[in-house]
Design a protein around this motif. Structure first.
Motif, PDB file in Angstrom:
ATOM      1  N   UNK A 180      24.516 -12.255 -68.958  1.00 38.96           N
ATOM      2  CA  UNK A 180      25.406 -12.645 -67.859  1.00 38.96           C
ATOM      3  C   UNK A 180      24.667 -12.421 -66.551  1.00 38.96           C
ATOM      4  N   UNK A 181      24.762 -13.388 -65.635  1.00 36.76           N
ATOM      5  CA  UNK A 181      24.155 -13.254 -64.313  1.00 36.76           C
ATOM      6  C   UNK A 181      25.257 -13.372 -63.267  1.00 36.76           C
ATOM      7  N   UNK A 182      25.330 -12.366 -62.412  1.00 32.92           N
ATOM      8  CA  UNK A 182      26.272 -12.364 -61.293  1.00 32.92           C
ATOM      9  C   UNK A 182      25.452 -12.607 -60.033  1.00 32.92           C
ATOM     10  N   UNK A 183      25.727 -13.710 -59.352  1.00 35.42           N
ATOM     11  CA  UNK A 183      25.012 -14.043 -58.115  1.00 35.42           C
ATOM     12  C   UNK A 183      25.915 -13.761 -56.925  1.00 35.42           C
ATOM     13  N   UNK A 184      25.423 -12.930 -55.997  1.00 31.05           N
ATOM     14  CA  UNK A 184      26.180 -12.532 -54.814  1.00 31.05           C
ATOM     15  C   UNK A 184      25.273 -12.716 -53.598  1.00 31.05           C
ATOM     16  N   UNK A 185      25.761 -13.387 -52.540  1.00 35.14           N
ATOM     17  CA  UNK A 185      24.921 -13.574 -51.360  1.00 35.14           C
ATOM     18  C   UNK A 185      24.514 -12.257 -50.692  1.00 35.14           C
TER      19      UNK A 185
END
Length: 164
Positions: free
Chosen positions: A103-108
């Motif tokens: 799982x990849x969580x992308x957050x700015x």
């Protein structure tokens, strides 16, 4: 000497003969035994004693966005009374993807103080649980990576946050 011994023997025999007073019953059906992991979504919140998961029975999670919304809803009043808090700030640009249990969580930008803090654990454990429910991945095989801007943290497993 024989009188006390005889009296004691008689008392023991009387007790054995009367039993405990509970009468036998027939077989009672208890339903099927639990098996496997729960089908309910679990959301993870912070507490003074570390990260704690709470079940959300009946809440259907059809994608990662639904899991994120449940997390942002925060703990119920009763859960708050029991010391649970949500440390995850709403992030409208958060994006979650998965492939084969990764799982990849992308957050700015980060809402976490440190890579191992409870808010990071909330995200990792909540999305790991969603991965289990959505794709059938074994819980011990889920790996979660967080990408903040261009920097990667992880991969993490939920267990890393529950052992503190």
């Amino acid at each position: 000497m024989t009188r006390p011994r005889t009296a004691l023997t008689c008392c023991v025999l009387a007790l054995v003969a009367t039993g405990c007073g509970i009468r036998p019953t027939g077989v009672t059906a208890g339903g099927t035994a639990p098996s496997g992991i729960s089908k309910d979504m679990r959301i993870y919140f912070a507490s003074d004693s570390g990260l704690r998961g709470v079940s959300r029975p009946g809440k259907k999670v059809r994608d990662f966005n639904a899991a994120y919304r449940l997390l942002l809803d925060g703990p119920t009043r009763e859960e708050q009374f029991n010391g649970l808090a949500n440390l995850v700030a709403p992030e409208k640009w958060l994006r979650v993807t998965s492939h084969d249990g990764s799982v990849t969580i992308s957050i700015p930008h980060s809402t976490a103080d440190a890579p191992q803090d409870q808010s990071t654990g909330q995200l990792v454990c909540t999305f790991a649980r969603a991965e289990v429910l959505l794709h059938g991945t074994r819980p011990d095989k889920v790996q979660v990576t967080i990408v903040i801007g261009g920097e990667r943290a992880g991969p993490y497993q939920c267990q890393q946050f529950l052992s503190h």
